[in-house]
Design an enzyme around this catalytic site. Structure first.
Site, PDB file in Angstrom:
ATOM      1  N   ASP A  12     -63.880 -18.181 -72.199  1.00  0.00           N
ATOM      2  CA  ASP A  12     -62.717 -18.915 -71.898  1.00  0.00           C
ATOM      3  C   ASP A  12     -61.464 -18.101 -71.322  1.00  0.00           C
ATOM      4  O   ASP A  12     -62.027 -16.836 -71.138  1.00  0.00           O
ATOM      5  CB  ASP A  12     -62.232 -19.897 -73.185  1.00  0.00           C
ATOM      6  N   HIS A  13     -60.277 -18.319 -71.199  1.00  0.00           N
ATOM      7  CA  HIS A  13     -59.407 -17.576 -70.462  1.00  0.00           C
ATOM      8  C   HIS A  13     -59.066 -16.233 -71.606  1.00  0.00           C
ATOM      9  O   HIS A  13     -58.263 -15.018 -70.647  1.00  0.00           O
ATOM     10  CB  HIS A  13     -58.032 -18.151 -70.542  1.00  0.00           C
ATOM     11  N   CYS A  69     -64.824 -15.657 -76.425  1.00  0.00           N
ATOM     12  CA  CYS A  69     -63.453 -16.304 -76.254  1.00  0.00           C
ATOM     13  C   CYS A  69     -62.669 -15.460 -77.237  1.00  0.00           C
ATOM     14  O   CYS A  69     -62.918 -14.392 -77.540  1.00  0.00           O
ATOM     15  CB  CYS A  69     -63.326 -17.733 -76.867  1.00  0.00           C
ATOM     16  N   GLY A  70     -61.608 -15.976 -77.716  1.00  0.00           N
ATOM     17  CA  GLY A  70     -60.641 -14.945 -78.445  1.00  0.00           C
ATOM     18  C   GLY A  70     -61.196 -14.497 -79.791  1.00  0.00           C
ATOM     19  O   GLY A  70     -61.311 -13.239 -79.803  1.00  0.00           O
ATOM     20  N   THR A  71     -61.882 -15.207 -80.616  1.00  0.00           N
ATOM     21  CA  THR A  71     -62.446 -14.710 -81.849  1.00  0.00           C
ATOM     22  C   THR A  71     -63.927 -14.848 -81.427  1.00  0.00           C
ATOM     23  O   THR A  71     -64.829 -14.354 -82.478  1.00  0.00           O
ATOM     24  CB  THR A  71     -62.173 -15.838 -82.922  1.00  0.00           C
ATOM     25  N   GLY A  72     -64.714 -15.510 -80.623  1.00  0.00           N
ATOM     26  CA  GLY A  72     -66.075 -15.828 -80.517  1.00  0.00           C
ATOM     27  C   GLY A  72     -66.436 -16.989 -81.283  1.00  0.00           C
ATOM     28  O   GLY A  72     -67.824 -17.252 -81.048  1.00  0.00           O
ATOM     29  N   GLY A  74     -65.136 -20.294 -81.855  1.00  0.00           N
ATOM     30  CA  GLY A  74     -64.987 -21.669 -81.150  1.00  0.00           C
ATOM     31  C   GLY A  74     -66.006 -21.784 -80.185  1.00  0.00           C
ATOM     32  O   GLY A  74     -66.797 -23.033 -80.099  1.00  0.00           O
ATOM     33  N   HIS A 102     -84.441 -11.508 -86.688  1.00  0.00           N
ATOM     34  CA  HIS A 102     -84.790 -12.297 -87.600  1.00  0.00           C
ATOM     35  C   HIS A 102     -84.455 -13.742 -87.311  1.00  0.00           C
ATOM     36  O   HIS A 102     -85.107 -14.545 -88.094  1.00  0.00           O
ATOM     37  CB  HIS A 102     -83.886 -11.925 -88.878  1.00  0.00           C
ATOM     38  N   HIS A 137     -89.914 -14.827 -90.380  1.00  0.00           N
ATOM     39  CA  HIS A 137     -88.829 -15.286 -89.671  1.00  0.00           C
ATOM     40  C   HIS A 137     -89.114 -16.608 -88.789  1.00  0.00           C
ATOM     41  O   HIS A 137     -88.247 -17.111 -88.632  1.00  0.00           O
ATOM     42  CB  HIS A 137     -88.318 -14.090 -88.981  1.00  0.00           C
ATOM     43  N   ARG A 140     -88.766 -19.603 -90.701  1.00  0.00           N
ATOM     44  CA  ARG A 140     -87.494 -19.934 -91.247  1.00  0.00           C
ATOM     45  C   ARG A 140     -86.717 -20.411 -90.049  1.00  0.00           C
ATOM     46  O   ARG A 140     -85.885 -21.517 -89.969  1.00  0.00           O
ATOM     47  CB  ARG A 140     -86.461 -18.769 -91.596  1.00  0.00           C
TER      48      ARG A 140
HETATM   49  C1  RB5 Z   1     -57.797 -19.566 -77.320  1.00  0.00           C
HETATM   50  O1  RB5 Z   1     -56.352 -19.107 -77.535  1.00  0.00           O
HETATM   51  C2  RB5 Z   1     -58.340 -19.127 -78.615  1.00  0.00           C
HETATM   52  O2  RB5 Z   1     -58.125 -20.309 -79.432  1.00  0.00           O
HETATM   53  C3  RB5 Z   1     -60.075 -19.259 -78.159  1.00  0.00           C
HETATM   54  O3  RB5 Z   1     -60.109 -18.093 -77.201  1.00  0.00           O
HETATM   55  C4  RB5 Z   1     -61.017 -18.954 -79.363  1.00  0.00           C
HETATM   56  O4  RB5 Z   1     -60.466 -17.730 -80.185  1.00  0.00           O
HETATM   57  C5  RB5 Z   1     -61.252 -20.319 -80.097  1.00  0.00           C
HETATM   58  O5  RB5 Z   1     -61.989 -19.912 -80.935  1.00  0.00           O
END
Ligand code: RB5
Length: 146
Positions: A12-13, A69-72, A74, A102, A137, A140
Site C-alpha cells: 500500500d502507500h 504495508c505499514g505493519t505488514g 493488514g 516448515h 511439515h 501439517r
Molecule cells: C495505513 O495507514 C496502514 O494502516 C497500513 O499500511 C497497514 O499498516 C495496515 O495493516
C-alpha cells in the site's frame, strides 16, 4: 510443471519506497520481478493490493510473493483469504527462513513502519534462500489447506 522464477511485489502507500528497494534487491539476484504497484503515494487500501498479489501466486503466474504495508499485518490478512496462499509477517530473518522451511509459505509480508531497509532485505534473503523441508511439515501444511 516447474514454477517460474518470478515473484510478485505489492504494497500500500505506506511501503512504496521499501517495496522499490526490495524489487531492486531481488532483481539484482536474478528474479523476474512483477511489481504491481502502486507507484504513486496517494492513500490506498491494502486489501486490494494484498489480494492482487495473492491472486498472482495462487494462479501459478508467480512462484512467490512479497507484500508490504505499514505493519505488514493488514495486507497479510487480505492475502491469506485467497485459497492456496500461506503468508506470514516477518520482522526477523529467522522467522522468514522458518516460514519457508516448515510452513511452505508462498508469500512474505513486511511492515515498512516496523523494520528498516537493511533488516527488510535480510528478511527477504532469508525467505528466498530457504526451501520447504516436507516430511512431517507437509502433513501439517496439508492440514492447514484442508
Ligand atoms: C495505513 O495507514 C496502514 O494502516 C497500513 O499500511 C497497514 O499498516 C495496515 O495493516
Amino acid at each position: 510443471m516447474t514454477a517460474p522464477k518470478r515473484i510478485v511485489l505489492s504494497s500500500d502507500h505506506a511501503a512504496i519506497e521499501l517495496r522499490q528497494a526490495v524489487a531492486k534487491h531481488i532483481a539484482d539476484q536474478g528474479w523476474e520481478v512483477m511489481d504491481i504497484g502502486p507507484q504513486t503515494p496517494e492513500s490506498t487500501h491494502y486489501p486490494i493490493h494484498g489480494k492482487a498479489a495473492a491472486d498472482a501466486v495462487a494462479s501459478g503466474d508467480c512462484a512467490l510473493g512479497i507484500i508490504l504495508c505499514g505493519t505488514g499485518q493488514g495486507i497479510m490478512m487480505a492475502a491469506n483469504k485467497v485459497p492456496g496462499i500461506r503468508c506470514g509477517v516477518c520482522s526477523d530473518a529467522f522467522s522468514a527462513r522458518m516460514i519457508r522451511q516448515h510452513n511452505d509459505a508462498n508469500m512474505l509480508s513486511i511492515g515498512a513502519r516496523v523494520v528498516g531497509e537493511g533488516q527488510a532485505l535480510d528478511i527477504v534473503d532469508a525467505f528466498l534462500g530457504a526451501d520447504f523441508e516436507g516430511g512431517r511439515h507437509a502433513t501439517r501444511v496439508d492440514m492447514i489447506e484442508s
